[in-house]
Design a protein around this motif. Sequence first.
Motif, PDB file in Angstrom:
ATOM      1  N   ARG A  10      -9.659  10.760  -8.045  1.00  0.00           N
ATOM      2  CA  ARG A  10      -8.912  11.992  -7.809  1.00  0.00           C
ATOM      3  C   ARG A  10      -8.019  11.791  -6.595  1.00  0.00           C
ATOM      4  N   ILE A  11      -6.733  12.108  -6.755  1.00  0.00           N
ATOM      5  CA  ILE A  11      -5.767  12.055  -5.659  1.00  0.00           C
ATOM      6  C   ILE A  11      -5.159  13.438  -5.506  1.00  0.00           C
ATOM      7  N   LYS A  12      -5.266  13.992  -4.313  1.00  0.00           N
ATOM      8  CA  LYS A  12      -4.603  15.262  -4.042  1.00  0.00           C
ATOM      9  C   LYS A  12      -3.114  15.009  -3.819  1.00  0.00           C
ATOM     10  N   SER A  13      -2.282  15.790  -4.476  1.00  0.00           N
ATOM     11  CA  SER A  13      -0.833  15.595  -4.340  1.00  0.00           C
ATOM     12  C   SER A  13      -0.367  15.814  -2.916  1.00  0.00           C
ATOM     13  N   THR A  14      -1.104  16.619  -2.152  1.00  0.00           N
ATOM     14  CA  THR A  14      -0.735  16.859  -0.747  1.00  0.00           C
ATOM     15  C   THR A  14      -1.089  15.683   0.147  1.00  0.00           C
ATOM     16  N   GLU A  15      -1.854  14.711  -0.376  1.00  0.00           N
ATOM     17  CA  GLU A  15      -2.247  13.534   0.397  1.00  0.00           C
ATOM     18  C   GLU A  15      -1.664  12.259  -0.218  1.00  0.00           C
ATOM     19  N   TYR A  16      -0.426  12.339  -0.634  1.00  0.00           N
ATOM     20  CA  TYR A  16       0.212  11.185  -1.266  1.00  0.00           C
ATOM     21  C   TYR A  16       1.684  11.196  -0.854  1.00  0.00           C
ATOM     22  N   LEU A  17       1.928  10.855   0.414  1.00  0.00           N
ATOM     23  CA  LEU A  17       3.275  10.890   0.976  1.00  0.00           C
ATOM     24  C   LEU A  17       3.765   9.469   1.212  1.00  0.00           C
ATOM     25  N   HIS A  18       4.940   9.169   0.676  1.00  0.00           N
ATOM     26  CA  HIS A  18       5.566   7.855   0.793  1.00  0.00           C
ATOM     27  C   HIS A  18       4.726   6.751   0.147  1.00  0.00           C
ATOM     28  N   PRO A  19       4.477   6.874  -1.155  1.00  0.00           N
ATOM     29  CA  PRO A  19       3.670   5.853  -1.841  1.00  0.00           C
ATOM     30  C   PRO A  19       4.350   4.499  -1.923  1.00  0.00           C
ATOM     31  N   GLU A  20       5.633   4.393  -1.526  1.00  0.00           N
ATOM     32  CA  GLU A  20       6.267   3.081  -1.495  1.00  0.00           C
ATOM     33  C   GLU A  20       5.683   2.191  -0.399  1.00  0.00           C
ATOM     34  N   VAL A  21       4.995   2.797   0.576  1.00  0.00           N
ATOM     35  CA  VAL A  21       4.406   1.992   1.660  1.00  0.00           C
ATOM     36  C   VAL A  21       2.906   2.224   1.799  1.00  0.00           C
ATOM     37  N   CYS A  22       2.321   3.061   0.946  1.00  0.00           N
ATOM     38  CA  CYS A  22       0.870   3.220   0.970  1.00  0.00           C
ATOM     39  C   CYS A  22       0.401   3.659  -0.405  1.00  0.00           C
ATOM     40  N   ARG A  23      -0.755   3.158  -0.825  1.00  0.00           N
ATOM     41  CA  ARG A  23      -1.239   3.492  -2.153  1.00  0.00           C
ATOM     42  C   ARG A  23      -2.731   3.171  -2.297  1.00  0.00           C
ATOM     43  N   PRO A  24      -3.452   4.006  -3.089  1.00  0.00           N
ATOM     44  CA  PRO A  24      -4.829   3.668  -3.453  1.00  0.00           C
ATOM     45  C   PRO A  24      -4.841   2.491  -4.440  1.00  0.00           C
ATOM     46  N   TYR A  25      -5.967   1.802  -4.524  1.00  0.00           N
ATOM     47  CA  TYR A  25      -6.041   0.662  -5.442  1.00  0.00           C
ATOM     48  C   TYR A  25      -7.485   0.333  -5.796  1.00  0.00           C
ATOM     49  N   VAL A  26      -7.608  -0.360  -6.886  1.00  0.00           N
ATOM     50  CA  VAL A  26      -8.848  -1.041  -7.279  1.00  0.00           C
ATOM     51  C   VAL A  26      -8.488  -2.515  -7.397  1.00  0.00           C
ATOM     52  N   MET A  27      -9.276  -3.388  -6.794  1.00  0.00           N
ATOM     53  CA  MET A  27      -9.011  -4.827  -6.891  1.00  0.00           C
ATOM     54  C   MET A  27     -10.234  -5.525  -7.464  1.00  0.00           C
ATOM     55  N   MET A  51      -4.470   1.125   0.925  1.00  0.00           N
ATOM     56  CA  MET A  51      -3.735   0.306   1.881  1.00  0.00           C
ATOM     57  C   MET A  51      -2.498   1.063   2.328  1.00  0.00           C
ATOM     58  N   ASN A  52      -2.142   0.880   3.588  1.00  0.00           N
ATOM     59  CA  ASN A  52      -1.031   1.593   4.207  1.00  0.00           C
ATOM     60  C   ASN A  52      -0.304   0.609   5.102  1.00  0.00           C
ATOM     61  N   GLU A  53       0.987   0.463   4.897  1.00  0.00           N
ATOM     62  CA  GLU A  53       1.747  -0.508   5.681  1.00  0.00           C
ATOM     63  C   GLU A  53       2.042  -0.034   7.104  1.00  0.00           C
ATOM     64  N   GLU A  67       8.291  11.697   8.250  1.00  0.00           N
ATOM     65  CA  GLU A  67       6.962  12.069   7.794  1.00  0.00           C
ATOM     66  C   GLU A  67       6.056  10.841   7.745  1.00  0.00           C
ATOM     67  N   PRO A  68       4.933  10.851   8.446  1.00  0.00           N
ATOM     68  CA  PRO A  68       4.029   9.700   8.385  1.00  0.00           C
ATOM     69  C   PRO A  68       3.522   9.460   6.967  1.00  0.00           C
ATOM     70  N   ALA A  69       3.503   8.217   6.546  1.00  0.00           N
ATOM     71  CA  ALA A  69       2.991   7.871   5.225  1.00  0.00           C
ATOM     72  C   ALA A  69       1.477   8.046   5.208  1.00  0.00           C
ATOM     73  N   GLU A  70       0.972   8.668   4.148  1.00  0.00           N
ATOM     74  CA  GLU A  70      -0.469   8.850   4.029  1.00  0.00           C
ATOM     75  C   GLU A  70      -0.883   8.799   2.566  1.00  0.00           C
ATOM     76  N   ALA A  71      -2.141   8.432   2.357  1.00  0.00           N
ATOM     77  CA  ALA A  71      -2.698   8.405   1.006  1.00  0.00           C
ATOM     78  C   ALA A  71      -4.194   8.606   1.100  1.00  0.00           C
ATOM     79  N   GLY A  72      -4.711   9.468   0.234  1.00  0.00           N
ATOM     80  CA  GLY A  72      -6.146   9.689   0.142  1.00  0.00           C
ATOM     81  C   GLY A  72      -6.581   9.613  -1.304  1.00  0.00           C
TER      82      GLY A  72
END
Length: 678
Positions: free
Chosen positions: A445-462, A541-543, A550-555
């Motif tokens: 689950r990703i909250k849309s309010t916690e997904y700013l600037h996904p070009e430099v930060c993103r959730p992942y499974v590796m 990961m967040n670059e 706006e600070p890039a963020e992802a949750g």
Amino acid sequence: MTWNNRQHGQRLFAGITVFVLFGVGYVAAQNPPYGYVPNIGVAKKTFSFGIWGDPQVAFYAPGTKFDNPDSKRNYETVVPRLQQAVALTNQLKPEFVVTLGDNIHNTGEWENFNLFVQTVKPLQMPLYLLMGNHDHVPEADTFATNPIKNREFANFIWAQQQINGLELVVYSFDAGDWHFVLFSQAGGNGYGVDDFMAKHPEFLTWLDADLQANRERPTMFFTHHPLLPVGRAQFDTYGPGAANRAALMNVLTRYGNVKFAFFGHVHNTVASIPEISWRYKGTAFILMPNTANFIRAADYLETANSSWGVGMVKLNGTVCEAITFHTLADEIITIDPNAFAEYDDAVYGYLQPEWTWPAGARLSNASFEEPLNSGWFVNHLLSYDTPPIQKRLIQPRGASRQNLYLYTKAKDRQVSTNSYLTSEVRQALTPPAPERWPVLKLSYRIKSTEYLHPEVCRPYVMISGHKNQTRVPQFAISYSLGSAFSFAGMRGAYVSLEIPPSFDDWNELLLYPRADYERYFPDKKWETLELQRIVVTLGVMNENYTPNSEPAEAGVAFDALDWSTVDTPTPTSVEVAGARYYQPASFQLYQNYPNPFHPSTEIEFELRRSAKVQIKVFDLAGRFVAMLQDADMRAGLHSLEWQPGEEVADGVYFLVVAVDDEMALKKMMRLRRKVSLP
């Protein structure tokens, strides 16, 4: 320099050894570059010594290879700052000073060392050096400008000769009631600390013997690369691998005499010292700020006016009375090792190679209903409440369930520093049987309010595969919930697959790693990988920078993981919208044929990606003989013929192939007279 101990530069070992190290051959000195040195410490029981972290000066000269903006900026800012540090050290009056490596910037050239030597001449007390990753690059040992020719560690040893008369890179001495050990960890610009350690196992053997012989004396240990996590991905993956970290840590904690270990490399701020330093098995592991070069304030928050300066340690008999850092802004910061957190490798797994991790056929604690460290290793997070922020929580999902929540938020800056914030958990699995096909099912689950600037930060499974005795994964597939990405330092076969994320509601994800592997890495079959472990990583990961204000963020929240296998081939992961950063695994160098040879021999190698290729030949004494290839080459099987001239004598030669930052070596023998071979 007003003091010299050349007459005391004794070593305890002798013998001539031939080394070939990453394309350059050397004849070692009559005495090896390690050992105990008597009579260079102090006899007094109460005294202070100084610590310099990463001076990193760089030479600059217009119209030369050193004519570049980085060298010019360093020359104009770092050299004056080191001069300030020298003056401050003279005011503090320690009995001697120890550097933590990276005495120079750039890549090991003598010109940089010469500038360092000239800059520290006003120092009024002995200065002892060790090597960091900038201090030694094998190629630099052979440059025409070097005062010492074709000797391993030539330029660093020259600097030692000028400053204190030693010719050592790993050494110890006594001062008062204490024993001091300086242990170099070189490995820059194309070869790493693991390569350095592999070429010199005698250094660790000597260290163990030295600490055992001095087990009754409290000991101070100094090296460059940290051996415990420091909370930033680029440093936790740059340096020695887990096997060498563990080997060093085992030796350091084996006899109970190493009370303090000091590290550089990170360029951390004063404020971060308690965040990234540890206690472990009775030893304090302390990350010191640098003396003169830049500060990573974007990574490690700053509260002092300056994080440049001089560390000071006061000893009274066998007691360490105080550790302080004296900044160039006239601040005195007290460092209290008793306040450091106790490191627990059962939580972080930082001292265990992935192929040794505990593993089962199914994921343990796959719905995060138990304490997180039951099954999962985690990365070290810094507890900042202002960016850069990292979070990892077990949070409720309804009345009776829990889930894992990971979050990062970048510092508000618009310049990339190759600085990664990560929040992740990792767990190992036993590989399935060759006829089985794995499936990973999970919810996120990703909250849309916690997904700013996904070009430099993103959730992942590796998902990555690991083989015995290898640091580099056999493969790694990142499933990015957003744009594709690569980590700095990622080596081996790696692909990042883009999966368009869904927001606000819980979503199910089905991943088919074997089918994806065979799609993106068709050159090597899954069943031939000889995997010992498969590692599943959940992360953000967040670059650590933002494209605007706006600070890039992802949750992201993860839940309900299920790893299973089926006996029929699966499809590829259908959610994939694109793939980037494909990095096929390195290259293969085959033995030349015939060998021995005359008049010519065939050299064959296979590239699994396009790359810059250099092929050189050296004789047994390490002298350059021939350059056979120096060009960009396409992926595929290549062969070339070497037919040396009559001036090339019979004997053993080393064939060295370098592909970008990787190297392979084979021995060849030229033999013109006929021999009967079995």
